[in-house]
Write a protein that holds these residues in place. Structure first.
Motif, short mmCIF file in Angstrom:
data_model
loop_
_atom_site.label_atom_id
_atom_site.label_comp_id
_atom_site.label_asym_id
_atom_site.label_seq_id
_atom_site.Cartn_x
_atom_site.Cartn_y
_atom_site.Cartn_z
N THR A 6 43.39 13.40 24.64
CA THR A 6 43.86 13.74 25.70
C THR A 6 44.29 12.87 26.70
O THR A 6 43.60 11.67 26.72
N LYS A 7 45.11 12.88 27.54
CA LYS A 7 45.71 11.99 28.43
C LYS A 7 44.67 11.84 29.52
O LYS A 7 44.24 12.42 30.43
N PRO A 8 43.94 10.33 29.75
CA PRO A 8 43.14 10.13 30.66
C PRO A 8 43.74 10.03 31.95
O PRO A 8 44.83 9.52 32.11
N SER A 9 43.08 10.22 33.09
CA SER A 9 43.65 10.34 34.35
C SER A 9 42.23 10.43 35.04
O SER A 9 41.35 11.28 35.05
N VAL A 412 39.24 10.77 25.42
CA VAL A 412 38.51 12.18 24.79
C VAL A 412 39.27 12.43 23.63
O VAL A 412 40.64 12.66 23.69
N ARG A 413 38.78 12.14 22.41
CA ARG A 413 39.84 12.76 21.37
C ARG A 413 39.18 14.13 20.64
O ARG A 413 37.84 14.20 20.20
N ILE A 414 39.99 14.98 20.86
CA ILE A 414 39.41 16.49 20.61
C ILE A 414 39.83 16.59 18.95
O ILE A 414 40.83 16.67 18.51
N MET A 415 38.96 16.74 18.04
CA MET A 415 38.89 17.15 16.90
C MET A 415 39.28 18.60 16.42
O MET A 415 38.70 19.48 17.22
N ASN A 416 39.89 18.82 15.23
CA ASN A 416 40.49 20.31 15.14
C ASN A 416 40.98 20.86 16.23
O ASN A 416 40.84 22.17 16.70
N HIS A 417 42.04 20.16 17.09
CA HIS A 417 42.33 20.53 18.43
C HIS A 417 43.21 21.92 18.44
O HIS A 417 43.32 22.62 19.46
#
Length: 436
Positions: A6-9, A412-417
């Motif tokens: 996800t794009k961090p901001s 944050v890396r979302i697995m099985n997104h």
């Protein structure tokens, strides 16, 4: 396993957005409209995995669904297309419960199955109630779970009083409320639904009653213990429906307004709606948000004062309450939720899953059969140069909850997104468009 970063901001720009249509309303209307002899127009119908499963199932009732932007139409062509059908239900609990009930009153042979998780989600209370009417439903492997064989009706009793435990899932009550009028029309007998426990998620039951009334049928409710059917039209009618925006899907944007200082406006969410999840707006006000509700939208932004600790009973809003746990991670505000036993019977065991993933982020979590409490240091303690992998367990709401954390500059890396396709296929696109 596929994943998405996800794009961090650290900032969310003020914006205007529109959440997708309500899954709960969409699936109810799709099923009920497939029973009407006239054409029904549906505007803002949710287009997702769950609703596509229900659309495919309507073919078993002789209906056809067509899409011409921005509306959908559903039209009854025949009484019943097939007396022998196999229906794949994926991991859609709503479809599994409502279709098991509805198909049981038809004189055909049907086989319902889905993914592994839906085969683990019990239907015992609802199937027990249906069998008291005379339905012929058999399980293939695990007792009272999918896969199920549904066969023609057995002998039906003269006097029918259906008992149901309402504490496990409101979807059991909804399924029976939608099917009881069909039994009354077929059998010519009055049927009474008697609830012998506390009803969970009452707003979803109220939603079902309101939608049934619009289709020409009234269910008399006596408190929350007794329901009786009363047909007020010779047949269901098919009016036009405008589907409300889904409050559960919108909740992730509402939380952004709570934890960031930029305004957010959500269209097509107003004070006059049938979704009990709208109570989330009241909760956010209690925690310190300034919220303006108009006839057509909601505007939200955080006030300057510190957010207040929260203790709330979530019997009526089990799904939308999940995202509140993310608030404790971002703001260091303690939160305690109770009345969430139904979390264990969802797309995954959400109590266990949320506990495990929050602890990865340093949140102190305590949970039991029916509650969860959480407290955390602010996200400033997290290493923003590293990436945190979040396991979704195939649950769309877990994926969307933890994506919110990236608004604080955390990778944050979302697995099985892809599991978000169940209810909100465009979630990541819309969410990332808010980040600057």
């Amino acid at each position: 396993m596929k994943s998405i970063l996800t794009k961090p901001s650290s900032r969310i720009y003020g914006a205007t957005r529109q959440a997708p249509g309500s899954k709960s309303i969409s699936n109810r209307i799709l099923l009920l409209s497939s029973l009407t002899p006239t054409k029904t127009q549906l505007k803002d119908l949710l287009n997702s995995e769950d609703t596509n499963i229900m659309i495919n199932a309507t073919y078993a009732f002789g209906a056809r669904v067509q899409r011409s932007q921005p509306e959908w139409s559903i039209h009854k062509l025949t009484l019943l297309t097939s007396k022998h059908s196999e229906l794949f239900l994926g991991n859609s609990g709503t479809s599994a419960r409502s279709l098991s009930a509805m198909l049981s009153c038809y004189q055909g042979n049907y086989f319902l199955y889905g993914l592994q998780r839906i085969h683990e989600r019990p239907l015992q209370d609802m199937l027990f109630s249906l069998r008291t009417i005379g339905t012929n439903i058999k399980h293939l492997f695990r007792p009272s779970c999918l896969p199920l064989f549904i066969r023609p009706l057995a002998t039906v009793k003269d006097s029918i009083r259906v008992l149901l435990d309402g504490s496990t899932s409101s979807q059991y009550i909804t399924a029976l409320l939608m099917v009881l009028p069909m039994y009354k029309r077929k059998l010519g007998k009055g049927i009474t639904l008697l609830i012998h426990s506390i009803v969970t998620s009452k707003p979803y039951v109220t939603m079902t009653l309101l939608l049934l009334e619009r289709l020409g049928m009234i269910v008399h409710r006596y408190g929350w213990k007794l329901f009786s059917t009363c047909i007020i039209a010779n047949r269901y009618t098919g009016p036009s429906f405008c589907i409300e925006m889904d409050i559960s899907s919108a909740s992730y944007y509402l939380i952004l307004g709570l934890v960031n200082r930029s305004n957010l406006k959500l269209l097509s969410i107003c004070l006059y709606n049938v979704q009990g999840d709208f109570f989330l707006v009241c909760i956010l006000k209690r925690m310190g948000c300034s919220i303006l509700v108009s006839r057509s939208d909601v505007s939200i932004y955080k006030q300057a004062r510190k957010l207040l600790p929260l203790r709330i009973a979530c019997h009526s809003i089990p799904d939308v309450s999940m995202v509140l746990l993310i608030v404790t991670l971002i703001t260091a505000c303690s939160i305690s939720l109770s009345g969430i036993r139904s979390w264990r019977l969802k797309e995954t065991d959400r109590l266990l899953a949320m506990t495990m993933e929050l602890r990865k982020l340093g949140v102190v979590v305590e949970c039991g059969i029916d509650f969860i409490s959480a407290y955390s240091l602010p996200t400033s303690h997290l290493n923003k140069d590293s990436t945190i992998n979040i396991n979704t367990y195939g649950d769309h709401r877990i994926a969307m909850c933890f994506a919110v954390i990236s608004s604080q500059g955390v990778n944050v890396r979302i697995m099985n997104h892809q599991c978000i396709n169940k209810t909100f296929p465009s979630f990541y696109y819309v969410f990332n468009s808010l980040a600057g």
